[in-house]
Motif scaffolding. Sequence first.
Motif, PDB file in Angstrom:
ATOM      1  N   ALA A  49     -20.711 -81.928 -14.213  1.00 46.55           N
ATOM      2  CA  ALA A  49     -19.606 -81.724 -13.284  1.00 46.55           C
ATOM      3  C   ALA A  49     -18.373 -81.097 -13.949  1.00 46.55           C
ATOM      4  N   ASP A 144     -27.889 -86.950 -12.119  1.00 43.61           N
ATOM      5  CA  ASP A 144     -28.147 -86.553 -10.737  1.00 43.61           C
ATOM      6  C   ASP A 144     -29.589 -86.922 -10.401  1.00 43.61           C
ATOM      7  N   LEU A 169     -21.565 -88.532  -7.829  1.00 40.23           N
ATOM      8  CA  LEU A 169     -21.196 -87.318  -8.568  1.00 40.23           C
ATOM      9  C   LEU A 169     -20.417 -86.366  -7.677  1.00 40.23           C
ATOM     10  N   HIS A 170     -19.388 -85.778  -8.265  1.00 34.29           N
ATOM     11  CA  HIS A 170     -18.583 -84.794  -7.548  1.00 34.29           C
ATOM     12  C   HIS A 170     -18.466 -83.557  -8.425  1.00 34.29           C
ATOM     13  N   TYR A 171     -19.115 -82.484  -7.985  1.00 36.67           N
ATOM     14  CA  TYR A 171     -19.133 -81.247  -8.749  1.00 36.67           C
ATOM     15  C   TYR A 171     -17.954 -80.369  -8.380  1.00 36.67           C
ATOM     16  N   ARG A 172     -17.609 -79.455  -9.285  1.00 38.52           N
ATOM     17  CA  ARG A 172     -16.456 -78.588  -9.077  1.00 38.52           C
ATOM     18  C   ARG A 172     -16.570 -77.707  -7.844  1.00 38.52           C
ATOM     19  N   ARG A 176     -21.337 -83.161  -3.536  1.00 30.96           N
ATOM     20  CA  ARG A 176     -21.454 -84.550  -3.957  1.00 30.96           C
ATOM     21  C   ARG A 176     -22.941 -84.851  -4.063  1.00 30.96           C
TER      22      ARG A 176
END
Length: 188
Positions: A49, A144, A169-172, A176
């Motif tokens: 992330a 993930d 998870l929170h990706y750029r 999610r």
Amino acid sequence: MSGGMHLGGIDLTTETIRTARLVLRPFRPDDVDAVFAACQDPEIPRWIAAVGVPYTREDAAAFVLGEAPGQRREGTGLTVAVEADGELVGASGVQRIGQHPIGPEVGYWITPRARGRGYAAEAAHALADWAIGLGAPRVYLVADVANTGSQTVAVQAGFHREGVLRSYLHYRDGRRADAALFSRLPGD
């Protein structure tokens, strides 16, 4: 420091860990280009992330020269260059030292041409041993749920799957994703 770890007289700014095949060492200025090149591989930002797209040389310099040594100075993380046979083959680390109730977190990525050799598992195992050796009652990592390779690494490194953290998870890019949660305890 919460989480049970006692850093005592350890100087995280210089801490280096050696395994059978790897040197887990502080990043050096000459690592910037290797980190930049590695993070051009789409698999790294896909699963990490903190790695954005595009990933610039400036991003690599900020990580190698700022973020990684800053965590070491603050005592909150031991981010390491993973070196095999004198070549940078990845990055790994123990993050959130003393900051999270479920313990410090282990993470890793490996360069495309060094994958499949067990380096990620070897580094993750060594870093978990290091944290447990300093008194961490548990060490965890997340992957993930779609990243089967990273989950395999976790098991090979001696971690046990505990469950799934939904939408953790929170990706750029705004995505999610659910994360598989793994842990190692001192007796594992």
